[in-house]
Write an enzyme that holds these catalytic residues in place. Structure first.
Site, PDB file in Angstrom:
ATOM      1  N   PHE A 263       0.828  -1.191   0.000  1.00 56.70           N
ATOM      2  CA  PHE A 263       0.000   0.000   0.000  1.00 56.70           C
ATOM      3  C   PHE A 263       0.873   1.257   0.000  1.00 56.70           C
ATOM      4  CE2 PHE A 263      -4.004   2.018   0.304  1.00 56.70           C
ATOM      5  CZ  PHE A 263      -3.790   3.178   1.029  1.00 56.70           C
ATOM      6  N   GLU A 264       0.540   2.191  -0.851  1.00 58.24           N
ATOM      7  CA  GLU A 264       1.287   3.440  -0.937  1.00 58.24           C
ATOM      8  C   GLU A 264       0.766   4.420   0.100  1.00 58.24           C
ATOM      9  OE1 GLU A 264       3.949   4.464  -3.322  1.00 58.24           O
ATOM     10  OE2 GLU A 264       3.997   5.716  -1.511  1.00 58.24           O
TER      11      GLU A 264
ATOM     12  N   GLU B 180       1.039  10.477   0.430  1.00 56.92           N
ATOM     13  CA  GLU B 180      -0.157  11.126  -0.073  1.00 56.92           C
ATOM     14  C   GLU B 180       0.140  12.111  -1.182  1.00 56.92           C
ATOM     15  OE1 GLU B 180       0.692  11.479   3.283  1.00 56.92           O
ATOM     16  OE2 GLU B 180      -0.962  10.655   4.475  1.00 56.92           O
TER      17      GLU B 180
ATOM     18  N   GLU C 200      -9.340   7.123   1.997  1.00 54.71           N
ATOM     19  CA  GLU C 200      -7.923   7.290   1.635  1.00 54.71           C
ATOM     20  C   GLU C 200      -7.480   8.699   2.016  1.00 54.71           C
ATOM     21  OE1 GLU C 200      -6.476   4.773  -0.499  1.00 54.71           O
ATOM     22  OE2 GLU C 200      -8.274   3.687  -1.121  1.00 54.71           O
ATOM     23  N   SER C 201      -7.489   9.007   3.271  1.00 54.99           N
ATOM     24  CA  SER C 201      -7.024  10.270   3.864  1.00 54.99           C
ATOM     25  C   SER C 201      -8.088  11.310   4.223  1.00 54.99           C
ATOM     26  CB  SER C 201      -5.877  10.892   3.102  1.00 54.99           C
ATOM     27  OG  SER C 201      -4.766  10.040   3.171  1.00 54.99           O
TER      28      SER C 201
ATOM     29  N   CYS D  42      -4.162   9.010  -0.439  1.00 53.93           N
ATOM     30  CA  CYS D  42      -3.001   8.125  -0.567  1.00 53.93           C
ATOM     31  C   CYS D  42      -3.357   6.971  -1.491  1.00 53.93           C
ATOM     32  CB  CYS D  42      -2.569   7.637   0.802  1.00 53.93           C
ATOM     33  SG  CYS D  42      -3.880   6.815   1.705  1.00 53.93           S
TER      34      CYS D  42
ATOM     35  N   PHE E  69      -8.839   1.355  10.516  1.00 54.95           N
ATOM     36  CA  PHE E  69      -9.227   0.490   9.403  1.00 54.95           C
ATOM     37  C   PHE E  69      -8.957  -0.965   9.755  1.00 54.95           C
ATOM     38  CE2 PHE E  69     -10.253   3.759   6.397  1.00 54.95           C
ATOM     39  CZ  PHE E  69      -9.544   4.863   6.860  1.00 54.95           C
TER      40      PHE E  69
ATOM     41  N   SER F 116      -6.539   6.745  10.687  1.00 51.18           N
ATOM     42  CA  SER F 116      -6.599   8.121  10.201  1.00 51.18           C
ATOM     43  C   SER F 116      -7.242   8.992  11.255  1.00 51.18           C
ATOM     44  CB  SER F 116      -7.461   8.207   8.938  1.00 51.18           C
ATOM     45  OG  SER F 116      -6.784   7.701   7.823  1.00 51.18           O
TER      46      SER F 116
ATOM     47  N   HIS G 289      -2.171  10.081   9.227  1.00 49.73           N
ATOM     48  CA  HIS G 289      -2.563   8.860   8.510  1.00 49.73           C
ATOM     49  C   HIS G 289      -1.453   7.846   8.659  1.00 49.73           C
ATOM     50  CE1 HIS G 289      -6.003  10.925   6.920  1.00 49.73           C
ATOM     51  NE2 HIS G 289      -5.212  11.955   6.734  1.00 49.73           N
TER      52      HIS G 289
ATOM     53  N   GLU H  26       2.066  -1.459   8.043  1.00 42.50           N
ATOM     54  CA  GLU H  26       2.641  -2.745   7.633  1.00 42.50           C
ATOM     55  C   GLU H  26       4.145  -2.696   7.417  1.00 42.50           C
ATOM     56  OE1 GLU H  26      -0.231  -1.401   6.250  1.00 42.50           O
ATOM     57  OE2 GLU H  26      -1.295  -2.965   5.145  1.00 42.50           O
TER      58      GLU H  26
END
Lengths: 339, 132
Positions: free
Chosen positions: A6-7, A10, A62-63, A77, A228, A234, A247, A251
């Site tokens: 996961f990237e 952001e 996503e943010s 992100c 999440f 977040s 955020h 991992e």
């Protein structure tokens, strides 16, 4: 470093609109369905939200999104196509007779750049896209990649403004964007949900805020948090007219955390907040980008980081007509001395 | 900035009958007198009251509004009250409302729980918890 994942890094977009003859609530008058449609373009949804008399804040899948009367800030992100929101936001603002006067797009360096979709395939592609999707009135444009000594950490800025006569900022507030990688494994474990914890994302998020000390970064802020499943966190904090946002991608192999806040020349708490935020994550590498901040603030941030064992590796500056001065600092921890 | 909006607000919801709702409605309270009556009545009843503090200029409040109506339908034995913080700033102050939306769960005149922000799952859980 993992091959793919996961990237966390952001993409951030800030759009400023003209405020002559605007109603007191300006962009906040936009109905929620319209905002949702724009978010749909960007492949994200609202997960939680909180507001006060100054602005609306939304935690996204996503943010984050912040809506002020004449300003929109959206940060996403993963593999979201953030720049696709530019035209829809400009069109929506026009329905309220608001015209864009400046735009700023910033981001760090992607951990997995090959996984990004168009137009985020490269900074060049992003700049071309922006140039083609903003009105001609934003005629003062500059794109720059601010380097550091670390190839994995550069700061990309695209700034566009409507002209020298426009008042872009208030000379009082500034923005700080902190990006942290290679998080301490013990600390990042706190951002994993416990299986069968009997909680939902809201209450698990609240617990993470307390347990990790994030709640203490700015005790004055009202916090909107979310955890999440199975991991990730977040939060948006609102304190008067200033937001903060965190955020976390915990991992191992591609761990990342960001901390962003607004500072004011009347309140010198930002360097302390940056220090506290970095301590929450124990990262191997940190970058701090300030926009519109004076030298003294940047120096205090630098010194604050050194106090917690981070070694300053670079300090670079670039100037943008509409955005102001951007200072980009990078730091590595003692355990990352060889890099 | 937001507090000066009251004079420019768009039309508000019409006044509802003063009795507590029993068909899953969200009752908008516009006057201090109405609020005081409702609150006094609530003190002597065993019914849970959920107060939704919101404002016209609050985007998150608009976001959660359909959900509040859904909950009012689902929990027809619970009173759902909506208070605009610009219309009744004193009540908002009494309940120390600093951010929106704020949901305060009240039973027998006492606050049992509150939720600040849009937290649908938590709100649902809290209503279930304090309902009976």
């Amino acid at each position: 470093m993992a091959v793919s994942g996961f990237e966390g890094f952001e993409k951030r977009l800030e759009l400023q609109f003209s405020c002559d003859q605007v109603s007191s609530i300006g962009l906040r008058e936009l109905d929620f369905k319209s905002l949702e449609q724009v978010l749909h373009h960007v492949q994200c949804t609202v997960v939680s939200a909180l507001a006060n008399q100054h602005f609306d804040s939304y935690v996204l899948s996503e943010s984050s999104l912040f809506v002020y009367p004449t300003k929109i800030i959206i940060k996403t992100c993963g593999t979201t196509q953030l720049l696709k929101s530019v035209q829809p936001f400009i069109r929506l603002a026009q329905t309220l007779h608001l015209h864009i006067v400046s735009l700023r797009y910033t981001r760090g360096s992607f951990i997995f750049p090959e996984s990004q979709p168009h137009p985020h395939t490269s900074f060049n592609d992003e700049v071309v896209f922006l140039n083609n999707n903003i009105p001609q009135t934003l005629c003062y444009r500059k794109a720059s990649v601010i380097p550091s000594k670390l190839s994995s950490h550069s700061w990309h800025v695209f700034s566009a403004g409507a002209g020298a006569g426009v008042e872009y900022s208030d000379d009082v507030t500034y923005t700080v964007e902190v990006c942290m990688t290679d998080l301490d494994k013990t600390l990042s474990r706190k951002f994993f949900r416990h299986p069968n914890d009997g909680k939902n994302g809201d209450s698990a998020g609240k617990q993470m805020t307390e347990v990790t000390g994030i709640g203490c970064i700015n005790p004055n802020a009202k916090i909107c948090d979310f955890a999440f499943d199975p991991c990730g966190y977040s939060m948006n904090g609102i304190d008067g007219d200033r937001y903060s946002t965190i955020h976390v991608t915990p991992e191992d192999g591609f761990s990342y955390a960001s901390f962003e806040c607004v500072g004011s020349i009347y309140d010198d708490d930002v360097p302390e907040m940056v220090k506290k935020a970095v301590k929450v994550f124990g990262p191997g590498t940190v970058s701090v980008a300030t926009t519109g901040a004076g030298d003294d603030v940047c120096m205090r941030i630098f010194k604050g980081m050194e106090k917690i064992g981070m070694k300053g590796r670079s300090w670079s500056i670039d100037e943008f007509l509409a955005a102001g001065t951007v200072v980009f600092q990078t730091f590595t921890s003692r355990r990352n001395r060889i890099q | 900035m937001g507090a000066q909006v009251s004079s420019q607000q768009r039309s508000r919801s019409r006044s509802r009958p003063r009795s507590g709702s029993d068909h899953g409605e969200v009752l908008s309270v516009h006057s201090s007198d109405n609020w005081n009556t409702l609150f006094q009545n609530s003190r002597s009843s065993n019914k849970l009251m959920v107060i939704d503090f919101s404002a016209d200029w609050c985007g998150p409040c608009k976001f959660i509004e359909p959900t509040v109506h859904d909950f009012a339908d689902e929990f027809s034995d619970v009173d759902f009250i909506k208070i605009d913080v610009d219309e009744l700033p004193d009540v908002a102050k009494d309940f120390d409302v600093k951010a929106m939306p704020t949901f305060v769960l009240v039973k027998k005149g006492k606050e049992r729980e509150r939720i600040v922000g849009v937290k649908k799952d938590d709100l649902h859980r809290m209503i279930e918890k304090h309902r009976f």
